[in-house]
Design a protein around this motif. Structure first.
Motif, mmCIF file in Angstrom:
data_model
loop_
_atom_site.group_PDB
_atom_site.id
_atom_site.type_symbol
_atom_site.label_atom_id
_atom_site.label_comp_id
_atom_site.label_asym_id
_atom_site.label_seq_id
_atom_site.Cartn_x
_atom_site.Cartn_y
_atom_site.Cartn_z
ATOM 1 N N UNK A 98 41.517 67.711 80.423
ATOM 2 C CA UNK A 98 42.342 67.360 81.584
ATOM 3 C C UNK A 98 41.841 66.050 82.195
ATOM 4 N N UNK A 99 40.527 65.946 82.344
ATOM 5 C CA UNK A 99 39.940 64.725 82.911
ATOM 6 C C UNK A 99 40.253 63.523 82.029
ATOM 7 N N UNK A 100 40.136 63.690 80.720
ATOM 8 C CA UNK A 100 40.377 62.583 79.797
ATOM 9 C C UNK A 100 41.834 62.151 79.835
ATOM 10 N N UNK A 101 42.758 63.117 79.893
ATOM 11 C CA UNK A 101 44.190 62.779 79.952
ATOM 12 C C UNK A 101 44.496 61.929 81.179
ATOM 13 N N UNK A 102 43.894 62.281 82.291
ATOM 14 C CA UNK A 102 44.132 61.520 83.519
ATOM 15 C C UNK A 102 43.539 60.115 83.438
ATOM 16 N N UNK A 103 42.382 59.990 82.816
ATOM 17 C CA UNK A 103 41.789 58.666 82.640
ATOM 18 C C UNK A 103 42.679 57.783 81.766
ATOM 19 N N UNK A 104 43.228 58.368 80.717
ATOM 20 C CA UNK A 104 44.129 57.608 79.836
ATOM 21 C C UNK A 104 45.403 57.223 80.566
ATOM 22 N N UNK A 105 45.963 58.166 81.333
ATOM 23 C CA UNK A 105 47.194 57.885 82.084
ATOM 24 C C UNK A 105 46.981 56.780 83.114
ATOM 25 N N UNK A 106 45.781 56.726 83.673
ATOM 26 C CA UNK A 106 45.468 55.690 84.664
ATOM 27 C C UNK A 106 45.117 54.362 84.008
ATOM 28 N N UNK A 107 45.019 54.374 82.683
ATOM 29 C CA UNK A 107 44.659 53.150 81.962
ATOM 30 C C UNK A 107 43.221 52.737 82.207
ATOM 31 N N UNK A 108 42.365 53.716 82.493
ATOM 32 C CA UNK A 108 40.985 53.404 82.868
ATOM 33 C C UNK A 108 39.951 53.992 81.916
ATOM 34 N N UNK A 109 40.379 54.504 80.775
ATOM 35 C CA UNK A 109 39.425 55.115 79.849
ATOM 36 C C UNK A 109 38.583 54.048 79.170
ATOM 37 N N UNK A 110 37.322 54.386 78.923
ATOM 38 C CA UNK A 110 36.445 53.478 78.200
ATOM 39 C C UNK A 110 35.730 54.227 77.089
ATOM 40 N N UNK A 111 34.915 53.511 76.331
ATOM 41 C CA UNK A 111 34.244 54.115 75.179
ATOM 42 C C UNK A 111 33.364 55.279 75.597
ATOM 43 N N UNK A 112 32.685 55.131 76.733
ATOM 44 C CA UNK A 112 31.816 56.201 77.199
ATOM 45 C C UNK A 112 32.570 57.495 77.442
ATOM 46 N N UNK A 113 33.798 57.388 77.952
ATOM 47 C CA UNK A 113 34.608 58.579 78.196
ATOM 48 C C UNK A 113 34.923 59.300 76.888
ATOM 49 N N UNK A 114 35.332 58.519 75.883
ATOM 50 C CA UNK A 114 35.659 59.115 74.585
ATOM 51 C C UNK A 114 34.451 59.798 73.968
ATOM 52 N N UNK A 115 33.299 59.151 74.105
ATOM 53 C CA UNK A 115 32.086 59.724 73.528
ATOM 54 C C UNK A 115 31.676 60.999 74.273
ATOM 55 N N UNK A 116 31.871 61.028 75.588
ATOM 56 C CA UNK A 116 31.577 62.240 76.351
ATOM 57 C C UNK A 116 32.405 63.418 75.844
ATOM 58 N N UNK A 117 33.707 63.186 75.692
ATOM 59 C CA UNK A 117 34.570 64.275 75.223
ATOM 60 C C UNK A 117 34.256 64.619 73.769
ATOM 61 N N UNK A 118 33.959 63.595 72.949
ATOM 62 C CA UNK A 118 33.610 63.857 71.556
ATOM 63 C C UNK A 118 32.335 64.710 71.477
ATOM 64 N N UNK A 119 31.405 64.472 72.378
ATOM 65 C CA UNK A 119 30.163 65.252 72.403
ATOM 66 C C UNK A 119 30.444 66.703 72.756
ATOM 67 N N UNK A 120 31.370 66.917 73.696
ATOM 68 C CA UNK A 120 31.759 68.288 74.046
ATOM 69 C C UNK A 120 32.367 68.977 72.828
ATOM 70 N N UNK A 121 33.267 68.276 72.131
ATOM 71 C CA UNK A 121 33.868 68.838 70.915
ATOM 72 C C UNK A 121 32.800 69.167 69.879
ATOM 73 N N UNK A 122 31.859 68.238 69.705
ATOM 74 C CA UNK A 122 30.811 68.424 68.705
ATOM 75 C C UNK A 122 30.015 69.692 68.980
ATOM 76 N N UNK A 123 29.647 69.885 70.253
ATOM 77 C CA UNK A 123 28.836 71.048 70.613
ATOM 78 C C UNK A 123 29.618 72.355 70.494
ATOM 79 N N UNK A 124 30.924 72.252 70.487
ATOM 80 C CA UNK A 124 31.774 73.423 70.308
ATOM 81 C C UNK A 124 32.264 73.537 68.861
#
Length: 489
Positions: A303-329
């Protein structure tokens, strides 16, 4: 007989007033026009006019032009030097501010309270404690410690350099204190994760009859967040408006989101964003995403990532944060999606760096840095330090996801396991260049990664050193194999 208006010419006062107006309203083009008139009317060597030119250019973002005006001045007084130091400090060019002071000393111009405040501000941002201590000594010798602005700057410098005992010592000796004095202590204890002390100082502040402002509550909320004082944090967020009539700003909402997020109350953190007036601010969503990484919450992280993308404010760190969550799951598809997004969008990252002060020099390192003149010695020391840390239990943690796989720019938090992170280089250099028992103080522009946090704990134990690290979010005091954050950051 008085001259007519058409016969009158601008003088020092005319140019000074106009340049101050240009500075105030950020009129860069007009500043250049006035500069031309200054030259045409023969005032290019006037100390007062040139000093105002320096300020106006710097305020309008033309620091290089301000420097050229300063360099070309045939005569420079104390106010001119102070202006140049202040301009550098306010623009974040702190190394240049300190270098300008070194040149100023050679000119025997002297100094005053304004000089000291500018220098202490730069020392605070650089984490240059040794230089700050020298400035403090000069302030005592010149009888300027009693100046409330100098006192406030000293407290701020010591707190941001990780020396709260010295900050408290300055505070206790101050006969006159204003709201900035109290705020410096409250914020200082807050970013060091010592929320209880922040709360104690707030109580003393009210008893002294000093009215808090928005900065006061930022310090309180920060301290409550880092120490996990959720109920207290919520209480202060509410009373700032109900009792003190202070309207919460974006940063206050960010602290509240962080407060709930760190405590694992992610649904409440999400509710704060959705019910606030600042739900279009990317900082709030990024803060929530960071909390989701700590607590491995995929749903709210998405949800947080979708909002960052919609706001046009996502950066590499955001993608890596979510990717890390996916990795751990163990969500390989999620990791692949993040990898694809980083590649296709050409996302750039902020390079990570670490500063360490040794003697009166601040040394800067980046990942796998080979630019330092003593690079070979530093890397040999790194190997020794890693070995000693390993004997005490350190096991290197490879990064789960690396930005360097997808972009040309490394960041400290997302390096490969074979990379030598910037703070490891800074620590090795500090150990090699300082006597045994000396506290190492490091400043980072990014949050400390898990591996470096673990590494620093074991180094503090192996070498019997206190290591203070100021990262983008808070302070970490490492001693005897433990960290003041209790592994919660």
């Amino acid at each position: 007989m008085l001259s007519s208006a058409s016969d009158s010419c601008p003088d020092t006062f005319t140019f000074s007033f106009v340049l101050k107006a240009c500075e105030k309203v950020k009129a860069q083009t007009k500043c250049k026009e006035v500069h031309g008139a200054v030259v045409r009317n023969g005032y290019e060597n006037d100390v007062v006019v040139c000093t105002n030119l320096i300020r106006s250019y710097a305020c309008n973002g033309s620091i290089d032009t301000a420097q050229r005006v300063f360099d070309n001045m045939p005569e420079r007084d104390l106010v001119s030097w102070n202006s140049m130091i202040s301009c550098y400090s306010q623009k974040g060019l702190h190394h240049e501010a300190l270098r300008t002071y070194n040149l100023m000393r050679k000119e025997n111009v002297g100094l005053d309270g304004f000089t000291l405040v500018g220098l202490l501000s730069s020392c605070a941002h650089l984490g240059a404690l040794n230089t700050g201590v020298t400035v403090h000594r000069i302030a005592r010798e010149k009888g300027l410690v009693g100046n409330v602005y100098v006192g406030n700057a000293l407290i701020d410098m010591y707190a941001k350099c990780g020396n709260l005992d010295s900050a408290l010592s300055v505070f206790e000796r101050m006969q006159n204190r204003d709201v900035f004095t109290w705020n410096s202590m409250i914020v200082g204890y807050g970013v060091h994760g010592r929320g209880d002390e922040s709360i104690s100082f707030f109580g003393q502040m009210l008893m002294a009859g000093v009215q808090p402002n928005s900065i006061t509550f930022l310090g309180l909320l920060c301290g409550c967040s880092h120490q996990g004082l959720v109920e207290k944090g919520v209480e202060y967020f509410n009373v700032m408006s109900s009792k003190f009539n202070i309207k919460p700003g974006i940063k206050h909402y960010g602290c509240l989101v962080d407060l709930f997020g760190r405590a694992g109350m992610l649904e409440k953190a999400l509710q704060v964003i959705r019910t606030s007036r600042a739900q279009d601010d990317p900082v709030l969503w990024r803060t929530l995403l960071g909390s989701c990484k700590i607590h491995k919450n995929v749903e709210i992280g998405e949800i947080a990532m979708r909002n960052l993308i919609q706001l046009g404010s996502s950066n590499a760190g955001d993608y890596v944060l979510l990717a890390t969550i996916y990795f751990r799951e163990n969500d390989a598809d999620g990791v692949a999606r993040m990898r694809k997004l980083i590649k296709t969008q050409g996302v750039k990252t902020t390079p990570g760096w670490s500063w360490i002060e040794v003697g009166d020099q601040v040394h800067k390192f980046v990942v796998d840095d080979k630019s330092h003149p003593d690079a070979n010695e530093i890397y040999q020391k790194v190997r020794v330090v890693v070995h000693q840390a390993a004997l005490h239990g350190y096991v290197q943690e490879g990064s789960l996801i690396t930005v360097s796989e997808f972009t040309s720019t490394d960041t400290d938090c997302f390096e490969t396991s074979s990379s030598c992170h910037s703070e490891k280089l800074a620590i090795a250099f500090g150990l090699a260049r300082t006597p045994e028992g000396t506290c190492l103080r490091i400043v980072k522009n990014l949050r400390v990664c898990r591996d470096c946090h673990s590494f620093t704990k074991f180094v503090s134990q192996a070498f019997n050193r206190e290591i203070v690290v100021r990262d983008r979010v808070r302070f970490h005091h490492f001693k005897g194999g433990l960290c003041s954050c209790k592994d919660y950051w």
